[in-house]
Write a protein that holds these residues in place. Sequence first.
Motif, short mmCIF file in Angstrom:
data_model
loop_
_atom_site.label_atom_id
_atom_site.label_comp_id
_atom_site.label_asym_id
_atom_site.label_seq_id
_atom_site.Cartn_x
_atom_site.Cartn_y
_atom_site.Cartn_z
N TYR A 127 1.46 10.92 12.68
CA TYR A 127 0.82 11.98 11.89
C TYR A 127 -0.70 11.82 11.95
N ASP A 128 -1.41 12.92 11.76
CA ASP A 128 -2.86 12.92 11.80
C ASP A 128 -3.43 12.04 10.68
N ALA A 129 -4.06 10.94 11.06
CA ALA A 129 -4.60 10.00 10.08
C ALA A 129 -5.67 10.63 9.19
N ASP A 130 -6.39 11.60 9.70
CA ASP A 130 -7.46 12.23 8.93
C ASP A 130 -6.93 13.03 7.74
N ARG A 131 -5.63 13.34 7.77
CA ARG A 131 -5.03 14.10 6.67
C ARG A 131 -4.33 13.19 5.66
N MET A 132 -4.47 11.88 5.85
CA MET A 132 -3.78 10.92 5.00
C MET A 132 -4.78 9.97 4.32
N ARG A 133 -4.31 9.31 3.29
CA ARG A 133 -5.06 8.23 2.67
C ARG A 133 -4.08 7.14 2.23
N ARG A 134 -4.60 5.97 1.94
CA ARG A 134 -3.76 4.89 1.46
C ARG A 134 -4.47 4.19 0.30
N TYR A 135 -3.69 3.52 -0.54
CA TYR A 135 -4.29 2.76 -1.63
C TYR A 135 -3.33 1.64 -2.05
N PRO A 136 -3.86 0.55 -2.58
CA PRO A 136 -3.01 -0.58 -2.98
C PRO A 136 -2.27 -0.28 -4.27
N VAL A 137 -1.04 -0.77 -4.36
CA VAL A 137 -0.21 -0.59 -5.55
C VAL A 137 0.34 -1.95 -5.99
N SER A 138 0.99 -1.95 -7.13
CA SER A 138 1.52 -3.19 -7.69
C SER A 138 2.58 -3.83 -6.80
N ARG A 139 2.58 -5.15 -6.79
CA ARG A 139 3.60 -5.88 -6.02
C ARG A 139 4.98 -5.75 -6.64
N GLU A 140 5.04 -5.17 -7.82
CA GLU A 140 6.33 -4.94 -8.46
C GLU A 140 7.21 -4.00 -7.64
N VAL A 141 6.59 -3.23 -6.74
CA VAL A 141 7.37 -2.30 -5.91
C VAL A 141 8.29 -3.06 -4.95
N GLY A 142 8.02 -4.35 -4.79
CA GLY A 142 8.86 -5.15 -3.89
C GLY A 142 10.28 -5.33 -4.36
N SER A 143 10.53 -5.12 -5.64
CA SER A 143 11.88 -5.26 -6.19
C SER A 143 12.49 -3.88 -6.43
N THR A 184 7.73 5.80 14.58
CA THR A 184 6.94 5.90 15.81
C THR A 184 5.80 4.89 15.75
N THR A 185 4.92 4.92 16.74
CA THR A 185 3.76 4.03 16.72
C THR A 185 2.83 4.44 15.59
N PRO A 186 2.06 3.52 15.04
CA PRO A 186 1.23 3.84 13.88
C PRO A 186 -0.03 4.58 14.24
N ASN A 187 -0.53 5.39 13.31
CA ASN A 187 -1.84 5.99 13.50
C ASN A 187 -2.90 4.99 13.02
N PHE A 195 0.86 -1.19 0.00
CA PHE A 195 0.00 0.00 0.00
C PHE A 195 0.89 1.23 0.00
N ARG A 196 0.42 2.28 -0.65
CA ARG A 196 1.13 3.55 -0.62
C ARG A 196 0.34 4.52 0.25
N PHE A 197 1.04 5.21 1.15
CA PHE A 197 0.45 6.18 2.06
C PHE A 197 0.87 7.58 1.62
N VAL A 198 -0.11 8.46 1.47
CA VAL A 198 0.14 9.82 1.01
C VAL A 198 -0.74 10.79 1.79
N ASP A 238 -3.39 -1.37 11.02
CA ASP A 238 -3.76 -2.73 10.63
C ASP A 238 -2.81 -3.32 9.59
N ILE A 239 -1.84 -2.52 9.16
CA ILE A 239 -0.87 -2.99 8.18
C ILE A 239 0.52 -3.16 8.79
N HIS A 240 0.91 -2.22 9.66
CA HIS A 240 2.25 -2.30 10.25
C HIS A 240 2.23 -1.70 11.65
N ASP A 241 3.14 -2.18 12.50
CA ASP A 241 3.17 -1.71 13.89
C ASP A 241 4.05 -0.48 14.08
N ARG A 242 4.62 0.04 12.98
CA ARG A 242 5.41 1.27 13.03
C ARG A 242 5.05 2.12 11.83
#
Length: 225
Positions: free
Chosen positions: A192-208, A149-152, A115-118, A157-161
């Motif tokens: 960071y304030d979660a209300d000012r962020m969004r996330r979306y799924p991206v290609s698994r190609e980013v793993g390389s 730091t700790t996650p917002n 996922f990409r967070f922006v 639900d994706i990562h603990d940091r």
Amino acid sequence: MRRYTIQTTIEELMAMFALDRVGHANLTPNYNVAPTQTVPAIIAEDGERVLAELRWGLIPFWAKDEKVGFKMINARAESVAAKPAYRNLIKRRRAVIPADGFYEWKKEKEGKQPFRFVLKSGEPFGFAGLWDEWRGPDGPVRSCTIITTTPNSLVADIHDRMPVMLPDEAVGRWLDQAVEDADELKGLLVPYDADRMRRYPVSREVGSVRNTGAELIQEVALNSK
């Protein structure tokens, strides 16, 4: 946090972070920034804000080998003022690492889904970091670590940091060389304030790390391979 994106121009960074000068930084879009790569970073030198180039993966000045940098990609906000490698840096060598998004992977039955967070605004922001200079056999190497730091609620639900994303009002304090109080500085290292962020799924190609194209930041359907 081990991958992020930066596609912001030097001109945009100069305006956003009120830079006084640009050092030897060379800024080109990077959609899959990875550890050990050279990254743009804002540091304070002689009272000026300077855009510099740092290697991602901190090599303390006292290190015997540069390989230690592989283990110092991130620094935990909770212990950054106590660990020997960081406690002096938080007083004197703080950095802001510009970015416009970061990746994290969620475990799914079909495998790990990135996922990409922006920011919802789409604007760039700055990670809180620390830097140091190591004198190696081939000359000095400036390197950095990104503080986590700790996650917002958006990340939890994706990562603990999550990386420390400095809001505009915190950047000045973080870069101010006159500020040396560790407790005051640690107060800036919050989720960071979660209300000012969004996330979306991206290609698994980013793993390389071999994949670096702009298609990596395009949204994909969940479970896409």
